[in-house]
Design a protein around this motif. Sequence first.
Motif, PDB file in Angstrom:
ATOM      1  N   GLY A 102      -1.523  18.353   6.345  1.00 53.97           N
ATOM      2  CA  GLY A 102      -1.616  17.046   6.973  1.00 53.97           C
ATOM      3  C   GLY A 102      -1.612  15.962   5.909  1.00 53.97           C
ATOM      4  O   GLY A 102      -2.105  16.162   4.806  1.00 53.97           O
ATOM      5  N   VAL A 103      -1.041  14.812   6.244  1.00 53.94           N
ATOM      6  CA  VAL A 103      -0.961  13.703   5.302  1.00 53.94           C
ATOM      7  C   VAL A 103      -1.576  12.468   5.948  1.00 53.94           C
ATOM      8  O   VAL A 103      -1.195  12.079   7.057  1.00 53.94           O
ATOM      9  N   HIS A 104      -2.550  11.867   5.267  1.00 55.10           N
ATOM     10  CA  HIS A 104      -3.256  10.700   5.789  1.00 55.10           C
ATOM     11  C   HIS A 104      -3.243   9.597   4.746  1.00 55.10           C
ATOM     12  O   HIS A 104      -3.310   9.860   3.544  1.00 55.10           O
ATOM     13  N   VAL A 105      -3.165   8.354   5.206  1.00 52.56           N
ATOM     14  CA  VAL A 105      -2.957   7.216   4.310  1.00 52.56           C
ATOM     15  C   VAL A 105      -4.001   6.135   4.539  1.00 52.56           C
ATOM     16  O   VAL A 105      -4.389   5.852   5.678  1.00 52.56           O
ATOM     17  N   ALA A 106      -4.457   5.531   3.448  1.00 53.10           N
ATOM     18  CA  ALA A 106      -5.262   4.307   3.478  1.00 53.10           C
ATOM     19  C   ALA A 106      -4.561   3.283   2.606  1.00 53.10           C
ATOM     20  O   ALA A 106      -4.057   3.626   1.529  1.00 53.10           O
ATOM     21  N   ARG A 107      -4.525   2.042   3.069  1.00 52.36           N
ATOM     22  CA  ARG A 107      -3.775   0.995   2.362  1.00 52.36           C
ATOM     23  C   ARG A 107      -4.715   0.018   1.671  1.00 52.36           C
ATOM     24  O   ARG A 107      -5.744  -0.355   2.231  1.00 52.36           O
ATOM     25  N   VAL A 108      -4.304  -0.389   0.473  1.00 47.05           N
ATOM     26  CA  VAL A 108      -5.050  -1.380  -0.294  1.00 47.05           C
ATOM     27  C   VAL A 108      -4.057  -2.441  -0.767  1.00 47.05           C
ATOM     28  O   VAL A 108      -2.963  -2.116  -1.242  1.00 47.05           O
ATOM     29  N   GLN A 109      -4.441  -3.707  -0.652  1.00 40.90           N
ATOM     30  CA  GLN A 109      -3.599  -4.796  -1.155  1.00 40.90           C
ATOM     31  C   GLN A 109      -3.757  -4.858  -2.674  1.00 40.90           C
ATOM     32  O   GLN A 109      -4.771  -5.329  -3.181  1.00 40.90           O
ATOM     33  N   MET A 110      -2.737  -4.386  -3.389  1.00 37.36           N
ATOM     34  CA  MET A 110      -2.877  -4.258  -4.850  1.00 37.36           C
ATOM     35  C   MET A 110      -1.629  -4.655  -5.624  1.00 37.36           C
ATOM     36  O   MET A 110      -1.665  -4.700  -6.856  1.00 37.36           O
ATOM     37  N   THR A 111      -0.520  -4.921  -4.948  1.00 39.74           N
ATOM     38  CA  THR A 111       0.716  -5.247  -5.649  1.00 39.74           C
ATOM     39  C   THR A 111       1.274  -6.574  -5.154  1.00 39.74           C
ATOM     40  O   THR A 111       0.775  -7.150  -4.184  1.00 39.74           O
ATOM     41  N   GLY A 112       2.332  -7.046  -5.829  1.00 39.86           N
ATOM     42  CA  GLY A 112       2.942  -8.303  -5.426  1.00 39.86           C
ATOM     43  C   GLY A 112       1.964  -9.457  -5.527  1.00 39.86           C
ATOM     44  O   GLY A 112       1.266  -9.629  -6.532  1.00 39.86           O
ATOM     45  N   GLN A 113       1.869 -10.251  -4.460  1.00 39.31           N
ATOM     46  CA  GLN A 113       0.973 -11.407  -4.470  1.00 39.31           C
ATOM     47  C   GLN A 113      -0.491 -11.001  -4.552  1.00 39.31           C
ATOM     48  O   GLN A 113      -1.359 -11.830  -4.860  1.00 39.31           O
TER      49      GLN A 113
ATOM     50  N   ASP B 113     -13.597  -1.736  -5.835  1.00 40.84           N
ATOM     51  CA  ASP B 113     -14.342  -1.718  -4.575  1.00 40.84           C
ATOM     52  C   ASP B 113     -13.428  -1.393  -3.400  1.00 40.84           C
ATOM     53  O   ASP B 113     -13.779  -0.593  -2.519  1.00 40.84           O
ATOM     54  N   ASP B 114     -12.253  -2.014  -3.368  1.00 43.29           N
ATOM     55  CA  ASP B 114     -11.304  -1.735  -2.288  1.00 43.29           C
ATOM     56  C   ASP B 114     -10.825  -0.280  -2.343  1.00 43.29           C
ATOM     57  O   ASP B 114     -10.686   0.381  -1.314  1.00 43.29           O
ATOM     58  N   VAL B 115     -10.579   0.207  -3.547  1.00 45.61           N
ATOM     59  CA  VAL B 115     -10.156   1.602  -3.709  1.00 45.61           C
ATOM     60  C   VAL B 115     -11.259   2.546  -3.246  1.00 45.61           C
ATOM     61  O   VAL B 115     -11.008   3.562  -2.571  1.00 45.61           O
ATOM     62  N   GLY B 116     -12.506   2.217  -3.570  1.00 41.22           N
ATOM     63  CA  GLY B 116     -13.633   3.040  -3.142  1.00 41.22           C
ATOM     64  C   GLY B 116     -13.753   3.106  -1.632  1.00 41.22           C
ATOM     65  O   GLY B 116     -13.990   4.180  -1.061  1.00 41.22           O
ATOM     66  N   ARG B 117     -13.587   1.967  -0.964  1.00 35.34           N
ATOM     67  CA  ARG B 117     -13.649   1.960   0.504  1.00 35.34           C
ATOM     68  C   ARG B 117     -12.526   2.795   1.108  1.00 35.34           C
ATOM     69  O   ARG B 117     -12.736   3.530   2.079  1.00 35.34           O
ATOM     70  N   ALA B 118     -11.337   2.674   0.526  1.00 32.55           N
ATOM     71  CA  ALA B 118     -10.216   3.467   1.025  1.00 32.55           C
ATOM     72  C   ALA B 118     -10.482   4.960   0.860  1.00 32.55           C
ATOM     73  O   ALA B 118     -10.217   5.770   1.760  1.00 32.55           O
ATOM     74  N   ALA B 119     -11.035   5.350  -0.290  1.00 36.30           N
ATOM     75  CA  ALA B 119     -11.350   6.750  -0.541  1.00 36.30           C
ATOM     76  C   ALA B 119     -12.381   7.265   0.457  1.00 36.30           C
ATOM     77  O   ALA B 119     -12.282   8.397   0.958  1.00 36.30           O
ATOM     78  N   SER B 120     -13.366   6.423   0.780  1.00 37.09           N
ATOM     79  CA  SER B 120     -14.403   6.813   1.727  1.00 37.09           C
ATOM     80  C   SER B 120     -13.821   7.057   3.118  1.00 37.09           C
ATOM     81  O   SER B 120     -14.205   8.000   3.811  1.00 37.09           O
ATOM     82  N   THR B 121     -12.863   6.223   3.539  1.00 33.55           N
ATOM     83  CA  THR B 121     -12.262   6.420   4.860  1.00 33.55           C
ATOM     84  C   THR B 121     -11.459   7.713   4.907  1.00 33.55           C
ATOM     85  O   THR B 121     -11.444   8.410   5.932  1.00 33.55           O
ATOM     86  N   LEU B 122     -10.803   8.038   3.821  1.00 32.57           N
ATOM     87  CA  LEU B 122     -10.038   9.287   3.794  1.00 32.57           C
ATOM     88  C   LEU B 122     -10.964  10.503   3.774  1.00 32.57           C
ATOM     89  O   LEU B 122     -10.640  11.553   4.338  1.00 32.57           O
TER      90      LEU B 122
ATOM     91  N   ALA C 164      -0.471  -1.714   0.141  1.00 29.70           N
ATOM     92  CA  ALA C 164      -0.324  -2.092   1.543  1.00 29.70           C
ATOM     93  C   ALA C 164       1.130  -2.271   1.954  1.00 29.70           C
ATOM     94  O   ALA C 164       1.495  -2.041   3.104  1.00 29.70           O
ATOM     95  N   SER C 165       1.969  -2.661   1.009  1.00 31.63           N
ATOM     96  CA  SER C 165       3.368  -2.941   1.332  1.00 31.63           C
ATOM     97  C   SER C 165       4.266  -1.711   1.304  1.00 31.63           C
ATOM     98  O   SER C 165       5.448  -1.788   1.653  1.00 31.63           O
TER      99      SER C 165
END
Length: 258
Positions: A45-56, A66-75, A27-28
Amino acid sequence: MSILEAAVASRCHAHETKVRIGLIIPASNRMTEAQFHRYAPAGVGVHVARVQMTGQHKKRIAALLDDVGRAASTLADARCNPIVFHCTGTSMAEGLEGEAALVRRVAQESGAAAFSTAQAILEALKVLELRRVVLFSPYPQATNDHERDFLTAHGIEVVRDVALNVGESDDYIQVPVTRWIELAREHARVPADGFFLSCTNTTQIEAIETIERETGKPVVNSNQATLWAALRRAPAFGVLPRIPGLGRLFAQAEAAVA
């Protein structure tokens, strides 16, 4: 059809999107999108989905799936194919099994050709015949250590590594291009086949051609390698172009592979 209408139609056809690359990024991350849009060839074309996975938000891969799966589904909804889990440190953090779990989840949720930044880097190192590398990153040493372990498991020896340990994501993007070039100059005589510049959220990609020119050694960078690997997985794209700024990797001129 008038001459004007024909000209407009011709221009539209020339810029028709043939391939849509989907990127699942931390996400950052603020560098990946700009760099992919800058370097991607026409028709991509380049499309992005963000997942909170680093830092805090850093957590074990099992807790990310699960978060990665949801991001993949949106893409997949945006008709992206291929789709990449695009975070170097996370994709290498838990070895072969952790990386494989991430790729499986992306594939299951999207139905697209799925891969990780780690896979892209391994493929690029293989094509350039880099078996002994010098590793540079903005990370703490612990992250470099698990990247070294991951590469070793795939037959790549890290003969020297430099972890700048500059802080968090906000600090990564502040490391200037000149710093990466200076590091390569300092390590040009290390007995290695080339350089691996690790991290998707840096200015490293802009240093590639200068480093290759000054040291005579190939360079693999996370964003460069991922764009290359994505285009190879897109049969509709065809033959890889030589992209200015991206070094020897894009001089291979290989046909895309499914």
